[in-house]
Design a protein around this motif. Structure first.
Motif, PDB file in Angstrom:
ATOM      1  N   SER A  38      40.521  43.475  36.516  1.00 47.32           N
ATOM      2  CA  SER A  38      40.996  42.316  35.743  1.00 47.32           C
ATOM      3  C   SER A  38      41.473  42.686  34.350  1.00 47.32           C
ATOM      4  N   ASP A 372      38.848  32.842  41.242  1.00 48.85           N
ATOM      5  CA  ASP A 372      40.122  33.484  40.936  1.00 48.85           C
ATOM      6  C   ASP A 372      40.230  33.662  39.418  1.00 48.85           C
ATOM      7  N   SER A 472      42.992  39.868  46.878  1.00 49.87           N
ATOM      8  CA  SER A 472      43.241  38.472  46.504  1.00 49.87           C
ATOM      9  C   SER A 472      43.130  38.250  45.008  1.00 49.87           C
ATOM     10  N   ASN A 473      42.799  39.292  44.241  1.00 51.98           N
ATOM     11  CA  ASN A 473      42.575  39.198  42.798  1.00 51.98           C
ATOM     12  C   ASN A 473      41.528  38.131  42.486  1.00 51.98           C
ATOM     13  N   ARG A 474      40.441  38.169  43.224  1.00 48.80           N
ATOM     14  CA  ARG A 474      39.336  37.251  42.980  1.00 48.80           C
ATOM     15  C   ARG A 474      38.070  38.038  42.670  1.00 48.80           C
TER      16      ARG A 474
END
Length: 899
Positions: A38, A372, A472-474
């Motif tokens: 992130s 998310d 999923s970039n979660r």
């Protein structure tokens, strides 16, 4: 923790800790997708372009038409690998050995966050240059819209050479046959990531209570059969899953080992050499005094990577904490086992976190689903409260505007106009955000805030407390960390977090109409739980009515989820109405919960809940609500094999509505229900009268009932089935689709078209299992088809599944199973079941017997040369409402007033 400049265009260094660290990131050093955990949170917040909501759905369709031909490797869903993969040399060697001489199928299982996906994709990319296969396909079920069915269609194009159009529109059985023929003759390497997404458990809430149905079985039984079919031939399949699908066991019920041709590998912990590599990556000196005793203590937990990250983060700053975690040599505490050590590691890890990082972790732990990036940024409370809206739905808006231009129906146009307005508002919100974002970024303290958020995320992941799903970039949290984080919160802190979550998710729009699974309703489900968390039952009921009821009932037919969501609204227990202000809201919640319980096979509870609703509605003396509850009571009587009482209840409900001068639209549900029951009982004139009263706009259930009447009367049922199919194309309703497929399958089986019947019956089974509803009759007719097409083993599996479902739901299937055993040549058992089926079908006697089951039983008995004797009338009486006389009196009063 960070240093930067006021100029957004200059380099920003994000540092974790006081000294240099592997988690440090220079935000301008690489494109966002290449940064660490992130790291591009801030860049994403200020991004000026965004993916369209429906771009992924279109990409899935388009991908069939750009599929390469074998042997070119085809990684349909490439895993976004971390910057480094720690160790796993033994795991790589094990995969190489399996590929060289192992069984055709290997399933790698492990808890979430153990590194299954990164290991498998790293290994696959390492093998690709060898060129030893006729083809190689990589597929991830973690991608939106992915499924085993979609995998089969891509394989049909890639391996079998089927045209993309044929693969997109073709029937699955034919495509499967083409794929298996190729895979059994030529060696292909297949990698499928995330098999747990195809299991029943994925269509329940994450912490759902155990059901009698096997949650580890595939939603679509054809999926398990397809994978097991790959155990024959030279091809290899490597799959990952958090749990081992029960379809892969020798015996699903007693959990014996894997079936022949399937190998299971548990990926739980690290080897000692891999632990040392992990410590080196974390900047730990292997010669530190605490490393050796920690290595010895951690051997008890199998060197789980998550616990090692947490422990290293603590001991790097405070080596003496090891004594508190593992105890001294003379420590005789019985709690010093694996679970006790794990608890103390987590306690020390949390204590060592900066306050802001622990606060963020606690907020994320309160979510039911993975967060998310927008959730993360909002829960970190950005300066001035500016939040990034969802991406602008330009394509969705354009499609809605095209539909509006063509629509002529008044109500359809109104619905489309409202939808366009909502979509335009979202596009406008994005434009406002773009206009503000750059100026916002230059405000004092803003960049430092988001750099701090990034540093916290890096720190939490480096210490194993937070998982980043790169696909999923979660951000997700391991269950043991989540439980520990929540356990540290007192009631006041839990409520404060719930209020923050409610504020956040209340500002998010409801999900689009095309949801395909429970996780697609993540925002609304989180909002619902947050309302419950602040003890606002009215707020939770509003969220249910406005955002959850329609997709859960109409789109997903998710009865187990419905039951789990509704029970907390009954704060005084299920013996009392929910604590809601609106009378209609209370009635609807009672009815929805009763319906969900009935569909799940909990009929006694459903009847008690429905009787509660009838009593409550009678007390309020409001005819529409009372009619709703009586209609539910009639359905339960019919499902319990009391058709006479059910028909009488429907007629009573009809009288109630007529006496209270209700509109014709309010009569439709009872006319449909009474007509469909009359059709099933062979009372065709009565059924026709009710159907005629409905007018031309007949629902799918009535079209299916008409098809069964036509089939029984030797007329053509196809026009009615086609009408029902057309209605399903206009509005997909899983519950109605299940009934339609069951009806088509039953009629096709009766006509001897067993292959056509099997395809529809398999779909009916899939829809029922996904919803948690009754699949017994679909399984039973499926057994007939399999027996008639010379597959006795498969037929017996279907018979066993039918019996299991019938025991749970109280279904009538003896007549159908008699036909299946007759087709298997088991005449004595077939005769016994046919006689049992005749007694079941006779129900309440002449005029109140189930017509189709009677016909099936009689046909079997005559085929077997057995006498056909009608059973004696039964003495068992139907359940009665305690307030039955009061209901009749109320209806009589209304009729007298009208006269």
């Amino acid at each position: 923790m960070s240093s930067g400049t006021d100029d957004a265009g200059e380099l920003l260094l994000v540092r974790v800790g006081d000294a240099e660290s592997p988690a440090d990131v220079h935000l301008e050093d690489a494109p966002p997708a290449a940064l660490g955990p992130s790291a591009y949170a801030e860049l994403r917040l200020f991004a000026e372009d965004a993916d369209e909501d429906d771009a992924e759905a279109w990409d899935r369709v388009r991908s069939l038409f750009v599929t390469p031909a074998a042997p070119t490797p085809y990684l349909l869903h490439r895993w976004f690998a971390p910057r480094s993969l720690i160790g796993r040399a033994d795991a790589f060697a094990g995969l190489d050995a399996w590929l060289a001489s192992g069984p055709p199928v290997r399933v790698m299982t492990a808890r979430g966050g153990a590194g299954k996906s990164s290991l498998v994709w790293a290994w696959l990319e390492r093998r690709l240059p060898l060129g030893e296969w006729s083809g190689c396909l990589g597929y991830s079920l973690y991608q939106p819209g992915s499924s085993i069915d979609d995998l089969v269609r891509h394989l049909a194009v890639y391996a079998a050479g089927v045209s993309p159009a044929e693969a997109y529109y073709g029937l699955r059985p034919e495509l499967e046959a083409a794929v298996l023929e190729v895979l059994r003759t030529r060696p292909f390497l297949l990698v499928v990531d995330g098999l747990e997404r195809a299991l029943v458990a994925h269509h329940r809430l994450p912490d759902a209570e155990a059901e009698e149905i096997d949650l580890r079985s595939f939603v679509d039984p054809r999926d398990g059969a397809f994978v097991r079919a790959l155990t024959q031939g030279p091809s290899r399949l490597l799959a990952t899953s958090r749990v081992l699908p029960s379809d892969f066991l020798k015996e699903k019920k007693n959990g014996e080992g894997p079936a022949p041709g399937i190998e299971v590998c548990d990926l739980e912990g690290l080897e000692e050499a891999e632990v040392m590599a992990l410590l080196a990556e974390l900047g730990v000196d292997a010669a530190a005094e605490w490393v050796a005793p920690a290595m010895q203590a951690m051997a008890r937990s199998g060197h789980h990577v998550l616990l090692w990250r947490a422990l290293a983060g603590v001991l790097r700053e405070e080596p003496e904490a090891l004594g508190r975690i593992v105890g001294g040599e003379d420590d005789e505490d019985e709690d010093d086992d694996e679970e006790g050590v794990q608890e103390r590691i987590l306690e020390e890890a949390f204590d060592a976190l900066p306050e802001r990082a622990e606060q963020l972790l606690s907020r994320l732990a309160s979510l039911e689903f993975a967060a998310d990036i927008d959730d993360v940024l909002t829960l970190s409370k950005p300066p001035l409260g500016l939040r990034r809206p969802l991406p602008p739905p330009h394509d969705e808006l354009a499609e809605a505007e095209r539909e509006l231009a063509k629509a002529s129906d008044r109500w359809r146009r109104k619905a489309l106009q409202d939808r366009c307005e909502r979509l335009r508002a979202r596009c406008a919100a994005w434009e406002v955000h773009r206009a503000l974002a750059k100026k916002y970024a230059r405000l004092p303290g803003v960049r430092e805030h988001f750099a701090g958020v990034h540093a916290d995320l890096c720190l939490l992941e480096a210490r194993g407390l937070l998982l980043w799903d790169r696909a999923s970039n979660r951000h997700d949290i391991h269950p043991i960390v989540r439980a520990h984080a929540l356990g540290r919160l007192d009631s006041f802190e839990r409520r404060a977090v719930a209020e923050l979550l409610r504020e956040h998710f209340a500002g998010t729009p409801a999900e689009p109409d095309d949801v395909s699974g429970v996780p697609d309703l993540r925002r609304s489900l989180e909002l619902y739980r947050a309302e419950l968390g602040v003890n606002d039952l009215e707020g939770a009921a509003r969220v249910f009515d406005q955002r959850l009821m329609t997709p859960l009932i109409d789109r997903l037919d998710a009865r187990p989820v419905l039951a789990e969501l509704l029970v907390p609204l009954f704060a005084d227990g299920l013996h009392a109405p929910p604590r809601l202000a609106g009378i209609g809201s209370r009635t609807s919640k009672i009815g929805h919960l009763a319906d969900a319980l009935a569909e799940l096979g909990r009929r006694d509870e459903a009847m008690a809940m429905t009787e509660l609703g009838v009593g409550f509605d009678l007390e309020q003396r409001f005819p529409p609500n009372l009619a709703y509850s009586l209609l539910q009571w009639g359905r339960l009587l019919a499902a319990g094999n009391f058709p006479r009482a059910a028909l009488a209840t429907y007629t009573q409900t009809h009288r109630l509505l007529i006496a209270s001068d209700r509109r014709s639209a309010e009569l439709r549900p009872v006319l449909s229900a009474r007509g469909e029951l009359a059709a099933a009982l062979g009372r065709w004139k009565e059924a026709e009268a009710d159907f005629e009263a409905l007018g031309t706009d007949e629902p799918i259930t009535v079209r299916c009932a008409r098809a069964m009447i036509a089939f029984a009367a030797d007329d053509d049922p196809e026009p009615h089935l086609k009408d029902a199919a057309f209605l399903l194309t206009r509005r997909w309703l899983p519950g109605r689709a299940k009934l339609w497929n069951l009806t088509v399958g039953r009629i096709a089986a009766g006509d001897g078209a067993y292959e056509r019947a099997e395809a529809h019956l398999a779909t009916a089974v899939q829809l029922a299992r996904r919803a948690g509803s009754d699949a017994a009759r679909a399984y039973a007719w499926l057994a007939v088809c399999m027996a008639e097409t010379g597959r006795p083993a498969a037929a017996r599996e279907a018979i066993a599944a039918a019996n299991e479902a019938a025991a749970r739901h109280g279904s009538r299937i003896a007549a159908i199973l008699g036909t299946a055993h007759r087709s298997l040549g088991e005449r004595e058992l077939a005769a016994s079941l046919a006689h049992t089926g005749l007694r079941e079908a006779w129900a309440d006697g002449r005029g109140y017997a189930w017509f189709d089951d009677m016909q099936v039983s009689v046909a079997s008995l005559r085929e077997l040369g057995q006498p056909v004797e009608l059973p004696p009338d039964r003495t068992e009486t139907a359940p009665r409402l305690a307030c039955e006389e009061a209901v009749a009196k109320f209806i009589a009063e209304l009729e007298a007033q009208k006269a």
